[in-house]
Design a protein around this motif. Sequence first.
Motif, PDB file in Angstrom:
ATOM      1  N   LEU A 118       0.828  -1.211   0.000  1.00  0.00           N
ATOM      2  CA  LEU A 118       0.000   0.000   0.000  1.00  0.00           C
ATOM      3  C   LEU A 118       0.860   1.258   0.000  1.00  0.00           C
TER       4      LEU A 118
ATOM      5  N   THR B  29      -7.052   2.170   5.110  1.00  0.00           N
ATOM      6  CA  THR B  29      -6.664   2.941   3.927  1.00  0.00           C
ATOM      7  C   THR B  29      -7.800   3.023   2.913  1.00  0.00           C
TER       8      THR B  29
ATOM      9  N   PRO C 129      -6.686   3.835  -3.010  1.00  0.00           N
ATOM     10  CA  PRO C 129      -6.766   2.566  -2.273  1.00  0.00           C
ATOM     11  C   PRO C 129      -7.945   1.692  -2.667  1.00  0.00           C
ATOM     12  N   HIS C 130      -9.081   2.296  -3.034  1.00  0.00           N
ATOM     13  CA  HIS C 130     -10.245   1.473  -3.368  1.00  0.00           C
ATOM     14  C   HIS C 130     -10.090   0.761  -4.710  1.00  0.00           C
TER      15      HIS C 130
ATOM     16  N   CYS D 156      -0.240   3.042  -3.340  1.00  0.00           N
ATOM     17  CA  CYS D 156      -1.118   4.171  -3.022  1.00  0.00           C
ATOM     18  C   CYS D 156      -0.340   5.409  -2.588  1.00  0.00           C
TER      19      CYS D 156
ATOM     20  N   VAL E  21      -7.300  -1.133  -5.135  1.00  0.00           N
ATOM     21  CA  VAL E  21      -6.325  -2.168  -4.794  1.00  0.00           C
ATOM     22  C   VAL E  21      -7.012  -3.286  -4.026  1.00  0.00           C
TER      23      VAL E  21
ATOM     24  N   CYS F 208      -8.621   0.086   1.025  1.00  0.00           N
ATOM     25  CA  CYS F 208      -8.412  -0.959   0.027  1.00  0.00           C
ATOM     26  C   CYS F 208      -9.365  -2.129   0.277  1.00  0.00           C
ATOM     27  N   TRP F 209      -9.339  -3.103  -0.623  1.00  0.00           N
ATOM     28  CA  TRP F 209     -10.124  -4.323  -0.486  1.00  0.00           C
ATOM     29  C   TRP F 209      -9.269  -5.413   0.132  1.00  0.00           C
TER      30      TRP F 209
ATOM     31  N   ARG G 255     -15.459  -3.712   2.940  1.00  0.00           N
ATOM     32  CA  ARG G 255     -14.166  -3.787   2.238  1.00  0.00           C
ATOM     33  C   ARG G 255     -13.702  -5.223   2.045  1.00  0.00           C
TER      34      ARG G 255
END
Length: 304
Positions: free
Chosen positions: A175, A209, A186-187, A179, A189, A211-212, A244
């Motif tokens: 990340l 962050t 982040p969304h 990112c 990744v 992300c998934w 997430r």
Amino acid sequence: MSAVRTVLGDIRPEELGVCDAHDHLFLHSPRLPGQELNDATAARAELEAFRAAGGASVVQWTPYGMGRRAADLPLLSRAAGVHVVCATGLHQAAHYAPELLDGLRGKPADVFVAELTEGIGTSGVRAGLVKVAGGFHALDAHARWTMTAAAEAHHATGAPIAVHLELGTGALDVLDLLCGELGVPPHRVVLGHLNRSPDLVVHRQAAETGCWLAFDGPSRAHHATDWRMPDAVRALAEAGFGHRLLLDGDTVAAGARAVDGGPGMPYLLRRVRPRLERDLGTELTHRVLTDNPARAFAVDWDGR
């Protein structure tokens, strides 16, 4: 308008349905000798078994140079009645002959973009995501090279980036690079294999962050972490990160397929889903298997 790019074309996110967010229909690697996934009949049977268990879509993370058999994917998708999303990108260097990587020097991002927008080889199949990989608690030069190319491809197309975390480690380093240094939102990744390193603190830091976070089930036999996966998912959900989370099977060897006596793709719905419904409730489990993948893999392709 946002769409999920499947091997049969773009579909509305809500059409994706119950999704195995990370799996493999075809795969070969020198690191897995004798365990290749290269049987189209078996791949079709696996998809049909997944469909019979209630599945509607599979995201295949097999990247460039690892036997994706992109031309076969539309036929299998139609025959089984399951949406299939295909990947571009590159795995760790150990999965390739040196000459293949040498042939990509200076242009991996161009290859990724072309496979996302024009198609893979002469198959006409367009990839719907970029898959890359980190190392064990670190990012080597190859990982930084491929992730830089993946970020360039994302900025050109909006495509999500799916990351193999080696034994579930290195999430924060990934990340920081993607990112932080490379500017990928982040969304966009997806971190894979987090169950293989059940560090709840790192999981929460990653989730914060935006992300998934993808969890496999079951892991390989030597990853004795399956029993911890529901606890990790529940901890993240209770902390407010249920939106997430993703779930998947990650079948990487022929012996793991249901048609060959293994758990295979149906295990995700046959065993993992009921366990999570008991622990988390049906509403959250539905969100993780259906609503979240629809958002994670949807892109505003804007004619690309």
